[in-house]
Design a protein around this motif. Sequence first.
Motif, PDB file in Angstrom:
ATOM      1  N   GLY A 100     113.912 -27.981 -31.040  1.00 33.65           N
ATOM      2  CA  GLY A 100     114.727 -29.048 -31.625  1.00 33.65           C
ATOM      3  C   GLY A 100     115.892 -28.443 -32.398  1.00 33.65           C
ATOM      4  O   GLY A 100     116.413 -27.401 -32.027  1.00 33.65           O
ATOM      5  N   GLY A 101     116.281 -29.119 -33.450  1.00 36.77           N
ATOM      6  CA  GLY A 101     117.405 -28.628 -34.250  1.00 36.77           C
ATOM      7  C   GLY A 101     118.732 -29.108 -33.715  1.00 36.77           C
ATOM      8  O   GLY A 101     118.803 -29.935 -32.795  1.00 36.77           O
ATOM      9  N   SER A 102     119.820 -28.572 -34.255  1.00 32.08           N
ATOM     10  CA  SER A 102     121.153 -29.053 -33.897  1.00 32.08           C
ATOM     11  C   SER A 102     121.729 -28.366 -32.661  1.00 32.08           C
ATOM     12  O   SER A 102     122.643 -28.874 -32.024  1.00 32.08           O
ATOM     13  CB  SER A 102     122.104 -28.817 -35.083  1.00 32.08           C
ATOM     14  OG  SER A 102     122.025 -27.455 -35.467  1.00 32.08           O
ATOM     15  N   THR A 103     121.189 -27.209 -32.285  1.00 37.12           N
ATOM     16  CA  THR A 103     121.820 -26.398 -31.231  1.00 37.12           C
ATOM     17  C   THR A 103     121.646 -26.945 -29.801  1.00 37.12           C
ATOM     18  O   THR A 103     122.613 -26.912 -29.028  1.00 37.12           O
ATOM     19  CB  THR A 103     121.289 -24.939 -31.308  1.00 37.12           C
ATOM     20  OG1 THR A 103     121.438 -24.478 -32.651  1.00 37.12           O
ATOM     21  CG2 THR A 103     122.032 -24.012 -30.366  1.00 37.12           C
TER      22      THR A 103
ATOM     23  N   GLY B 278     114.808 -21.660 -30.365  1.00 40.13           N
ATOM     24  CA  GLY B 278     115.981 -21.616 -31.222  1.00 40.13           C
ATOM     25  C   GLY B 278     115.703 -20.634 -32.348  1.00 40.13           C
ATOM     26  O   GLY B 278     114.654 -19.983 -32.385  1.00 40.13           O
ATOM     27  N   MET B 279     116.646 -20.532 -33.260  1.00 36.64           N
ATOM     28  CA  MET B 279     116.433 -19.659 -34.421  1.00 36.64           C
ATOM     29  C   MET B 279     117.203 -20.219 -35.604  1.00 36.64           C
ATOM     30  O   MET B 279     118.374 -20.617 -35.463  1.00 36.64           O
ATOM     31  CB  MET B 279     116.935 -18.242 -34.107  1.00 36.64           C
ATOM     32  CG  MET B 279     116.729 -17.259 -35.257  1.00 36.64           C
ATOM     33  SD  MET B 279     117.437 -15.627 -34.917  1.00 36.64           S
ATOM     34  CE  MET B 279     119.189 -15.974 -35.094  1.00 36.64           C
ATOM     35  N   GLY B 280     116.568 -20.257 -36.763  1.00 34.37           N
ATOM     36  CA  GLY B 280     117.240 -20.702 -37.977  1.00 34.37           C
ATOM     37  C   GLY B 280     117.927 -19.526 -38.672  1.00 34.37           C
ATOM     38  O   GLY B 280     117.653 -18.364 -38.376  1.00 34.37           O
TER      39      GLY B 280
ATOM     40  N   ASP C 186     108.024 -26.798 -31.081  1.00 31.73           N
ATOM     41  CA  ASP C 186     107.542 -27.177 -32.413  1.00 31.73           C
ATOM     42  C   ASP C 186     108.057 -28.564 -32.772  1.00 31.73           C
ATOM     43  O   ASP C 186     108.989 -29.074 -32.144  1.00 31.73           O
ATOM     44  CB  ASP C 186     107.957 -26.159 -33.480  1.00 31.73           C
ATOM     45  CG  ASP C 186     109.453 -26.147 -33.751  1.00 31.73           C
ATOM     46  OD1 ASP C 186     110.244 -26.247 -32.791  1.00 31.73           O
ATOM     47  OD2 ASP C 186     109.830 -26.060 -34.932  1.00 31.73           O
TER      48      ASP C 186
ATOM     49  N   ARG D 135     104.876 -28.994 -40.330  1.00 29.25           N
ATOM     50  CA  ARG D 135     105.237 -28.761 -38.932  1.00 29.25           C
ATOM     51  C   ARG D 135     104.004 -28.622 -38.053  1.00 29.25           C
ATOM     52  O   ARG D 135     102.918 -28.246 -38.506  1.00 29.25           O
ATOM     53  CB  ARG D 135     106.057 -27.464 -38.803  1.00 29.25           C
ATOM     54  CG  ARG D 135     107.344 -27.418 -39.620  1.00 29.25           C
ATOM     55  CD  ARG D 135     108.341 -28.426 -39.129  1.00 29.25           C
ATOM     56  NE  ARG D 135     109.621 -28.303 -39.793  1.00 29.25           N
ATOM     57  CZ  ARG D 135     110.726 -27.814 -39.211  1.00 29.25           C
ATOM     58  NH1 ARG D 135     110.693 -27.422 -37.963  1.00 29.25           N
ATOM     59  NH2 ARG D 135     111.850 -27.774 -39.886  1.00 29.25           N
TER      60      ARG D 135
ATOM     61  N   ALA E  47     110.559 -21.258 -33.462  1.00 31.38           N
ATOM     62  CA  ALA E  47     109.483 -22.279 -33.431  1.00 31.38           C
ATOM     63  C   ALA E  47     109.334 -22.764 -34.873  1.00 31.38           C
ATOM     64  O   ALA E  47     110.344 -22.966 -35.555  1.00 31.38           O
ATOM     65  CB  ALA E  47     108.208 -21.695 -32.833  1.00 31.38           C
TER      66      ALA E  47
ATOM     67  N   PHE F 188     108.013 -19.942 -40.021  1.00 34.93           N
ATOM     68  CA  PHE F 188     108.939 -19.828 -41.150  1.00 34.93           C
ATOM     69  C   PHE F 188     108.557 -18.670 -42.066  1.00 34.93           C
ATOM     70  O   PHE F 188     107.364 -18.495 -42.362  1.00 34.93           O
ATOM     71  CB  PHE F 188     108.930 -21.117 -41.985  1.00 34.93           C
ATOM     72  CG  PHE F 188     109.701 -22.243 -41.367  1.00 34.93           C
ATOM     73  CD1 PHE F 188     111.046 -22.441 -41.667  1.00 34.93           C
ATOM     74  CD2 PHE F 188     109.088 -23.101 -40.473  1.00 34.93           C
ATOM     75  CE1 PHE F 188     111.758 -23.475 -41.081  1.00 34.93           C
ATOM     76  CE2 PHE F 188     109.795 -24.134 -39.879  1.00 34.93           C
ATOM     77  CZ  PHE F 188     111.126 -24.313 -40.188  1.00 34.93           C
TER      78      PHE F 188
ATOM     79  N   HIS G  95     113.689 -17.876 -38.750  1.00 27.96           N
ATOM     80  CA  HIS G  95     112.507 -18.520 -38.157  1.00 27.96           C
ATOM     81  C   HIS G  95     112.780 -18.864 -36.700  1.00 27.96           C
ATOM     82  O   HIS G  95     113.938 -19.090 -36.303  1.00 27.96           O
ATOM     83  CB  HIS G  95     112.074 -19.765 -38.951  1.00 27.96           C
ATOM     84  CG  HIS G  95     112.766 -21.054 -38.639  1.00 27.96           C
ATOM     85  ND1 HIS G  95     113.852 -21.536 -39.344  1.00 27.96           N
ATOM     86  CD2 HIS G  95     112.512 -21.987 -37.691  1.00 27.96           C
ATOM     87  CE1 HIS G  95     114.216 -22.701 -38.849  1.00 27.96           C
ATOM     88  NE2 HIS G  95     113.427 -23.007 -37.837  1.00 27.96           N
TER      89      HIS G  95
ATOM     90  N   ARG H   5     108.163 -31.695 -36.217  1.00 29.06           N
ATOM     91  CA  ARG H   5     107.833 -32.128 -37.575  1.00 29.06           C
ATOM     92  C   ARG H   5     106.718 -33.168 -37.483  1.00 29.06           C
ATOM     93  O   ARG H   5     106.646 -33.892 -36.477  1.00 29.06           O
ATOM     94  CB  ARG H   5     109.075 -32.725 -38.235  1.00 29.06           C
ATOM     95  CG  ARG H   5     110.164 -31.694 -38.436  1.00 29.06           C
ATOM     96  CD  ARG H   5     111.487 -32.307 -38.818  1.00 29.06           C
ATOM     97  NE  ARG H   5     112.463 -31.273 -39.090  1.00 29.06           N
ATOM     98  CZ  ARG H   5     113.204 -30.662 -38.168  1.00 29.06           C
ATOM     99  NH1 ARG H   5     113.100 -31.010 -36.874  1.00 29.06           N
ATOM    100  NH2 ARG H   5     114.053 -29.712 -38.501  1.00 29.06           N
TER     101      ARG H   5
ATOM    102  N   ASN I 177     111.945 -34.001 -33.463  1.00 31.48           N
ATOM    103  CA  ASN I 177     112.415 -33.297 -32.261  1.00 31.48           C
ATOM    104  C   ASN I 177     112.158 -34.134 -31.007  1.00 31.48           C
ATOM    105  O   ASN I 177     112.940 -34.094 -30.050  1.00 31.48           O
ATOM    106  CB  ASN I 177     111.742 -31.930 -32.154  1.00 31.48           C
ATOM    107  CG  ASN I 177     112.279 -30.937 -33.175  1.00 31.48           C
ATOM    108  OD1 ASN I 177     113.336 -31.156 -33.766  1.00 31.48           O
ATOM    109  ND2 ASN I 177     111.548 -29.853 -33.392  1.00 31.48           N
TER     110      ASN I 177
ATOM    111  N   LYS J 257     124.651 -16.978 -36.705  1.00 35.64           N
ATOM    112  CA  LYS J 257     123.368 -16.705 -36.044  1.00 35.64           C
ATOM    113  C   LYS J 257     123.379 -15.323 -35.373  1.00 35.64           C
ATOM    114  O   LYS J 257     122.349 -14.661 -35.293  1.00 35.64           O
ATOM    115  CB  LYS J 257     123.056 -17.782 -35.013  1.00 35.64           C
ATOM    116  CG  LYS J 257     122.795 -19.156 -35.645  1.00 35.64           C
ATOM    117  CD  LYS J 257     121.365 -19.612 -35.467  1.00 35.64           C
ATOM    118  CE  LYS J 257     121.149 -20.947 -36.138  1.00 35.64           C
ATOM    119  NZ  LYS J 257     120.780 -22.000 -35.229  1.00 35.64           N
TER     120      LYS J 257
HETATM  121  O1  LIG Z   1     113.561 -26.386 -37.586  1.00 37.93           O
HETATM  122  C1  LIG Z   1     114.008 -26.137 -36.499  1.00 37.93           C
HETATM  123  O2  LIG Z   1     115.101 -25.350 -36.437  1.00 37.93           O
HETATM  124  C2  LIG Z   1     115.260 -24.410 -35.377  1.00 37.93           C
HETATM  125  C3  LIG Z   1     116.749 -24.058 -35.329  1.00 37.93           C
HETATM  126  O3  LIG Z   1     117.518 -25.237 -35.497  1.00 37.93           O
HETATM  127  P1  LIG Z   1     119.113 -25.283 -35.516  1.00 37.93           P
HETATM  128  O4  LIG Z   1     119.434 -26.615 -36.131  1.00 37.93           O
HETATM  129  O5  LIG Z   1     119.583 -24.135 -36.356  1.00 37.93           O
HETATM  130  O6  LIG Z   1     119.545 -25.183 -34.093  1.00 37.93           O
HETATM  131  C4  LIG Z   1     114.710 -24.946 -34.064  1.00 37.93           C
HETATM  132  O7  LIG Z   1     114.638 -23.897 -33.135  1.00 37.93           O
HETATM  133  C5  LIG Z   1     113.319 -25.545 -34.262  1.00 37.93           C
HETATM  134  O8  LIG Z   1     112.810 -26.063 -33.048  1.00 37.93           O
HETATM  135  C6  LIG Z   1     113.427 -26.662 -35.236  1.00 37.93           C
HETATM  136  O9  LIG Z   1     112.177 -27.286 -35.433  1.00 37.93           O
END
Ligand SMILES: O=C1O[C@H](COP(=O)(O)O)[C@@H](O)[C@H](O)[C@H]1O
Length: 232
Positions: free
Chosen positions: A42-45, A133-135, A69, A174, A141, A144, A139, A71, A81, A197
């Motif tokens: 999930g996330g913004s990417t 993805g990666m924060g 993963d 999560r 998945a 964290f 992190h 929430r 997600n 990133k």
């Molecule tokens: O919390 C999450 O964030 C990561 C990365 O999200 P982004 O917003 O930086 O693209 C995501 O890989 C993960 O699935 C999501 O639950």
Amino acid sequence: MSATLHTFENGTALAEALADAVGDRLAAAIKERGTASIAVSGGSTPKAFFQALSQRELDWTRVIVTLVDERFVPPENDRSNHGLVAANLLQNKAAAARFVPLYRAAATAEHAAAMASEATAGFANPFDIVVLGMGTDGHTASFFPGGTRLREAIDPATPRSVITMNADGAGETRLTFTFSSLQDAGFLVLHIEGDGKKEVLARAEAPGDEMEMPIRAMLRRARSPLQIYWAP
Ligand SMILES: O=C1O[C@H](COP(=O)(O)O)[C@@H](O)[C@H](O)[C@H]1O
């Protein structure tokens, strides 16, 4: 154990190229075994990638989609997600795919994780495709830094399953697949965008503790070669 960096001019070019690569692998798995499985982040990417993949021509009725993963929130929640995937991937041609959620309307997150583990056991061994993805905290998945069950989540001896995770940086509780569930996918991708990133990735590639930057577990110990897709 090895990583290859694929660099693109922009996010649109990356989304199209990744959708082509994933679409080809889904089609190959269907041809070989009659079904295909994919776990996405999930996330913004991933939004543009989801939209591109949703248009690919293949027998989506044979594709199972789930999440790396989630929430512990219902799909109507803005931060779900599942909601993101429903709005962007399970559309167009991909509307015919079968989606298996990690979130369950259970009394506790632990109960939901157990239900999700059971529901995914038949096709997550291994996945055909995993897109991580990666924060900016390193992190991946829901592994964290400082996570309550991080050591267990990235321990290769922890079985394939969905477990719960709480962490300061995570917001909600999560639900996450364990390292062992994700690291041997037929096509293992890390999708990241932006210079920030890329700098985080460079730090993760340097020596250091996996507990501080859990993406290191994938970079160092994944059985499948990690394909890193990056655009500025
Ligand atoms: O919390 C999450 O964030 C990561 C990365 O999200 P982004 O917003 O930086 O693209 C995501 O890989 C993960 O699935 C999501 O639950």
